[in-house]
Design an enzyme around this catalytic site. Structure first.
Site, PDB file in Angstrom:
ATOM      1  N   HIS A 191     -11.169  -0.158  20.430  1.00 33.56           N
ATOM      2  CA  HIS A 191     -10.331   0.836  19.763  1.00 33.56           C
ATOM      3  C   HIS A 191     -10.459   2.200  20.429  1.00 33.56           C
ATOM      4  O   HIS A 191      -9.511   2.969  20.467  1.00 33.56           O
ATOM      5  CB  HIS A 191     -10.634   0.873  18.262  1.00 33.56           C
ATOM      6  CG  HIS A 191     -10.018  -0.290  17.560  1.00 33.56           C
ATOM      7  ND1 HIS A 191     -10.745  -1.343  17.083  1.00 33.56           N
ATOM      8  CD2 HIS A 191      -8.720  -0.595  17.336  1.00 33.56           C
ATOM      9  CE1 HIS A 191      -9.925  -2.242  16.569  1.00 33.56           C
ATOM     10  NE2 HIS A 191      -8.683  -1.814  16.699  1.00 33.56           N
ATOM     11  N   ARG A 298      -1.459   2.371  12.491  1.00 31.70           N
ATOM     12  CA  ARG A 298      -2.831   1.981  12.124  1.00 31.70           C
ATOM     13  C   ARG A 298      -3.355   2.977  11.076  1.00 31.70           C
ATOM     14  O   ARG A 298      -4.024   3.953  11.401  1.00 31.70           O
ATOM     15  CB  ARG A 298      -3.748   2.013  13.348  1.00 31.70           C
ATOM     16  CG  ARG A 298      -3.465   0.951  14.394  1.00 31.70           C
ATOM     17  CD  ARG A 298      -4.499   1.022  15.508  1.00 31.70           C
ATOM     18  NE  ARG A 298      -4.482  -0.133  16.374  1.00 31.70           N
ATOM     19  CZ  ARG A 298      -3.867  -0.176  17.560  1.00 31.70           C
ATOM     20  NH1 ARG A 298      -3.229   0.871  18.025  1.00 31.70           N
ATOM     21  NH2 ARG A 298      -3.908  -1.279  18.292  1.00 31.70           N
ATOM     22  N   ARG A 334       0.967  -0.641   8.646  1.00 29.86           N
ATOM     23  CA  ARG A 334      -0.032  -1.697   8.483  1.00 29.86           C
ATOM     24  C   ARG A 334      -1.064  -1.246   7.460  1.00 29.86           C
ATOM     25  O   ARG A 334      -1.540  -0.116   7.517  1.00 29.86           O
ATOM     26  CB  ARG A 334      -0.729  -1.987   9.812  1.00 29.86           C
ATOM     27  CG  ARG A 334      -1.818  -3.045   9.654  1.00 29.86           C
ATOM     28  CD  ARG A 334      -2.449  -3.409  10.960  1.00 29.86           C
ATOM     29  NE  ARG A 334      -3.392  -2.404  11.413  1.00 29.86           N
ATOM     30  CZ  ARG A 334      -4.105  -2.516  12.546  1.00 29.86           C
ATOM     31  NH1 ARG A 334      -3.925  -3.562  13.312  1.00 29.86           N
ATOM     32  NH2 ARG A 334      -4.943  -1.581  12.898  1.00 29.86           N
ATOM     33  N   GLU A 433      -3.231 -12.686  14.371  1.00 33.89           N
ATOM     34  CA  GLU A 433      -4.253 -12.230  15.313  1.00 33.89           C
ATOM     35  C   GLU A 433      -5.540 -13.034  15.199  1.00 33.89           C
ATOM     36  O   GLU A 433      -6.555 -12.698  15.786  1.00 33.89           O
ATOM     37  CB  GLU A 433      -4.525 -10.728  15.149  1.00 33.89           C
ATOM     38  CG  GLU A 433      -4.784 -10.258  13.745  1.00 33.89           C
ATOM     39  CD  GLU A 433      -4.992  -8.732  13.657  1.00 33.89           C
ATOM     40  OE1 GLU A 433      -5.123  -8.071  14.696  1.00 33.89           O
ATOM     41  OE2 GLU A 433      -5.044  -8.225  12.531  1.00 33.89           O
ATOM     42  N   ASN A 456      -4.797  -8.266  20.816  1.00 37.57           N
ATOM     43  CA  ASN A 456      -6.180  -7.802  21.064  1.00 37.57           C
ATOM     44  C   ASN A 456      -7.182  -8.680  20.318  1.00 37.57           C
ATOM     45  O   ASN A 456      -8.136  -9.199  20.894  1.00 37.57           O
ATOM     46  CB  ASN A 456      -6.365  -6.354  20.592  1.00 37.57           C
ATOM     47  CG  ASN A 456      -5.372  -5.411  21.226  1.00 37.57           C
ATOM     48  OD1 ASN A 456      -4.882  -5.683  22.316  1.00 37.57           O
ATOM     49  ND2 ASN A 456      -5.063  -4.316  20.555  1.00 37.57           N
ATOM     50  N   ASP A 457      -6.933  -8.837  19.015  1.00 40.76           N
ATOM     51  CA  ASP A 457      -7.856  -9.661  18.244  1.00 40.76           C
ATOM     52  C   ASP A 457      -7.649 -11.144  18.540  1.00 40.76           C
ATOM     53  O   ASP A 457      -8.606 -11.919  18.535  1.00 40.76           O
ATOM     54  CB  ASP A 457      -7.693  -9.381  16.745  1.00 40.76           C
ATOM     55  CG  ASP A 457      -8.470  -8.149  16.338  1.00 40.76           C
ATOM     56  OD1 ASP A 457      -9.648  -8.041  16.736  1.00 40.76           O
ATOM     57  OD2 ASP A 457      -7.905  -7.261  15.670  1.00 40.76           O
ATOM     58  N   ARG A 467     -14.223  -7.664  21.933  1.00 41.14           N
ATOM     59  CA  ARG A 467     -13.301  -6.809  22.685  1.00 41.14           C
ATOM     60  C   ARG A 467     -13.898  -5.470  23.087  1.00 41.14           C
ATOM     61  O   ARG A 467     -13.355  -4.772  23.937  1.00 41.14           O
ATOM     62  CB  ARG A 467     -12.005  -6.602  21.877  1.00 41.14           C
ATOM     63  CG  ARG A 467     -12.227  -5.932  20.570  1.00 41.14           C
ATOM     64  CD  ARG A 467     -11.011  -6.066  19.659  1.00 41.14           C
ATOM     65  NE  ARG A 467     -10.095  -4.953  19.794  1.00 41.14           N
ATOM     66  CZ  ARG A 467      -9.083  -4.705  18.962  1.00 41.14           C
ATOM     67  NH1 ARG A 467      -8.848  -5.527  17.945  1.00 41.14           N
ATOM     68  NH2 ARG A 467      -8.297  -3.688  19.122  1.00 41.14           N
ATOM     69  N   CYS A 504       2.082  -6.567  19.129  1.00 40.22           N
ATOM     70  CA  CYS A 504       1.655  -5.165  19.080  1.00 40.22           C
ATOM     71  C   CYS A 504       0.289  -4.915  19.698  1.00 40.22           C
ATOM     72  O   CYS A 504      -0.295  -3.861  19.506  1.00 40.22           O
ATOM     73  CB  CYS A 504       1.724  -4.634  17.651  1.00 40.22           C
ATOM     74  SG  CYS A 504       0.654  -5.500  16.504  1.00 40.22           S
TER      75      CYS A 504
HETATM   76  C1  PEP Z   1      -4.440  -6.301  17.754  1.00 39.61           C
HETATM   77  O1  PEP Z   1      -5.474  -6.810  17.328  1.00 39.61           O
HETATM   78  O2  PEP Z   1      -3.837  -6.714  18.767  1.00 39.61           O
HETATM   79  C2  PEP Z   1      -3.865  -5.116  17.097  1.00 39.61           C
HETATM   80  C3  PEP Z   1      -2.726  -4.615  17.494  1.00 39.61           C
HETATM   81  O3  PEP Z   1      -4.582  -4.535  16.118  1.00 39.61           O
HETATM   82  P1  PEP Z   1      -5.864  -3.605  16.392  1.00 39.61           P
HETATM   83  O4  PEP Z   1      -5.917  -3.297  17.866  1.00 39.61           O
HETATM   84  O5  PEP Z   1      -5.708  -2.386  15.573  1.00 39.61           O
HETATM   85  O6  PEP Z   1      -6.995  -4.472  15.941  1.00 39.61           O
HETATM   86 MG    MG Z   2      -6.141  -6.347  15.358  1.00 38.62          MG
END
Ligand code: PEP
Ligand code: MG
Length: 581
Positions: A191, A298, A334, A433, A456-457, A467, A504
């Site tokens: 993040h 977010r 979200r 995710e 990402n997740d 990550r 996303c």
């Molecule tokens: C993701 O996990 O891809 C996502 C967009 O959410 P975040 O990065 O806030 O976990």
């Molecule tokens: Mg996520």
């Protein structure tokens, strides 16, 4: 000159002095004192040394008593350092000859002294570096009793160098001052990396030992494209990077030229490019970069940046401002994705051994119904102000989606009872995710107005790679065949059910994946605004039928490297001047 290789997570090149943050975020700036203050400064230093020596003697005695002579002996080395004639000469010389503050002379002299230890062939000596840092910290704390220096104290443009920064610390950085970020921890989609990217600050993470190799005030080059940081660059390197910086700027100016053109493929397929944001004010930048709306807000950053727990009105004010700035364009809000690396001081959360697999995100909300309802009320109240959708993160079972919707309905009933206006037909979606949802997307499409793939997740959970952990960062890749298959699975199910699907995660902002994603049928991207112009440029250069062919080929490969090489080659074919490094 020292070259350190890490992972470039936010593009751009910057040359600036370093601003080193120690772990407890005491910053030691290159400050000077007047001639008249030299004696007082030396006195401060002497006091700090003698107070530190007293502490260490006490520690030595108690450790020897409790843990034995051998353990207690560690502190003889610390005491030895504080009595080392060379070191004391360097401390005093810094103040007398260069007019450094006591903090800066301690920091500089000990860092330079430490370098000899770091380079020593014998492991025993290399390990003594920790003791040297310990002494530095101790002296700085003693000095800080009078003169505490904080994170926000940089007085000119700097590059932040630190072991790690939390997402909220990163979000709080002043962009006018912080021109670059170089940190030891982190991976591509941590993040912290995402925030740096959305703030448009060139950043490199995963830089082993950068905090040991750098002294505040050292000149640094941060190259967010190649993931390289250069400490003390020579003249030739500086000139080269200045030219490079200019090339980056002219490339970005060229991209701005397509800002008002549609994201449409050569054969006429329309693609929606939306922006990801963490704060309302970021809407302006997203629109500036050509976003047609916000595909991921977010909202948990409201919690991370606040001094007290946000109330319903705080939520509402943030959403209303965001919607106002969007001027009628769509937004997906979200619900809170707190927990794991986004820890909130307002929640009484028990420590967990594996917080990414623990009470995070929708799970946390469903266990804190009042907090969840507070946010949902604010979202619903704001839903009459514009084109608002709501989205639940980290759904891993259909039951969770149902529960979240149930709570939303309860809040609607409550608003009805109190005659408070809201949009009863608000679109309700979920993030895909977690592999369990990506494997069985048909279980969700009937109860979800749209799906948004959180790559990402999804990558983190599919490949079992944290990550944010730089030690396994090389294993984190969107090009893994398992990840591609899961995305294909979601795309197919959504198509069959005629459910809108977007993506996303950071993968959507990487131009090397655009052909694949368009080929898999993706027509809605929500990405860090900084990346929108470049992704638009790729979309405008491709034919969706070629993209389908590329996707089919990718699905036949067995290794991430094959996929990555192939995508790289295909992208270069359609866009030879794509800027990478
Ligand atoms: C993701 O996990 O891809 C996502 C967009 O959410 P975040 O990065 O806030 O976990
Ligand atoms: Mg996520």
């Amino acid at each position: 000159m020292e070259i350190i290789k890490g992972i470039g997570v936010s593009s751009g090149v910057v040359i600036c002095p370093a601003f080193l943050l120690t772990e407890d975020h005491l910053h030691i700036g290159r400050r000077s004192v007047n001639v008249a203050e030299i004696e007082a400064e030396k006195q401060r230093l002497q006091t700090a040394i003698s107070l530190s020596s007293d502490d260490i003697r006490e520690l030595r005695d108690s450790t020897t008593r409790d843990l034995g002579k051998e353990t207690g002996a560690i502190f003889y080395f610390h005491l030895g350092l504080l009595n080392d004639r060379e070191l004391l000469k360097a401390f005093i010389g810094g103040i007398e000859e260069r007019h450094y503050t006591a903090e800066y002379t301690v920091h500089k002299a000990l860092r330079e002294y430490g370098k000899h230890f770091l380079e020593h062939p014998d492991k025993y000596f290399r390990e003594r570096i920790k003791d040297i840092y310990d002494i530095e910290r101790r002296l700085l704390h003693k000095l800080a009793g009078r003169d505490r220096i904080r994170l926000t104290d940089a007085d000119g443009p700097v590059i932040i160098v630190a072991k790690d920064l939390t997402p909220s610390q990163t979000a709080a950085l002043d962009r006018k001052i912080v021109k670059g970020i170089a940190i030891e921890a982190g991976g591509q989609t941590s993040h912290t990396a995402i925030i740096a990217n959305s703030m448009g600050i060139p950043a490199v993470v995963g830089l082993e030992n950068i905090t040991h190799e750098t002294v505040s005030g050292d000149l640094l080059v941060v190259n967010g494209y190649s993931g390289v940081v250069i400490v003390d660059p020579d003249e030739v390197t500086i000139t080269e990077h200045k030219k490079y910086e200019l090339r980056v700027q002219s490339y970005e100016t060229k991209l701005q030229g397509i800002r008002n053109l549609p994201a449409r493929t050569l054969d006429g397929e329309e693609v929606k490019l939306m922006g990801n944001i963490e704060f309302p004010h970021e809407v302006d930048n997203a629109l500036e970069k050509g976003a047609v709306g916000i595909g991921l807000y977010r909202t948990e950053f409201l919690y991370l940046s606040a001094e007290r727990e946000p109330t319903e009105d705080d939520h509402y004010a943030a959403y209303a401002e965001t919607i106002r700035r969007l001027g009628g364009r769509p937004i997906i809000i979200r619900t809170l994705d707190l927990g794991a690396d986004k820890y909130s001081p307002f929640l009484d959360q028990a420590p967990e051994a594996n917080p990414f697999l623990g009470c995070r995100s929708i799970r946390l909300c469903l266990q804190n119904i009042e907090m969840f309802k507070t946010q949902l009320r604010a979202i619903l109240r704001a839903s009459v102000l514009g084109d608002v959708s709501v989205m639940f993160p980290m759904i891993s079972t259909p039951r969770e989606l149902r529960q979240a919707r149930f709570v939303l309905n309860e809040v609607m009933d409550d608003l009805d009872e109190h005659n408070i206006a809201y949009n009863r037909y608000i679109r309700v979606g979920m993030m895909v995710e977690v592999p369990s949802a990506a494997l069985l997307p048909h279980s969700y499409v009937d109860e979800s107005d749209f799906l948004s793939i959180g790559s990402n997740d999804l990558i983190q959970y599919t490949l079992a790679v944290d990550r944010g952990n730089q030690r396994v960062a090389s294993l984190f890749t969107a090009a893994h065949p398992a990840v591609v298959k899961l995305i294909q699975n979601v795309m197919r199910a959504a198509k069959r059910a005629e459910t809108t699907v977007s993506l996303c995660g950071e993968m959507g902002g990487d131009p090397e994946f655009t052909l694949l994603l368009v080929g898999l049928g993706l027509r809605n991207f929500s990405i860090t605004p900084h990346n929108i112009p470049q992704i638009k440029q790729v979309i405008r250069s491709i034919d969706s039928r070629d993209a389908q062919r590329v996707a089919r080929r990718v699905l036949s490969f067995e290794t991430p490297q094959q996929i990555l090489n192939f995508l790289r080659d295909e992208t270069r074919k359609v866009l030879p001047d794509l800027f990478r490094d």
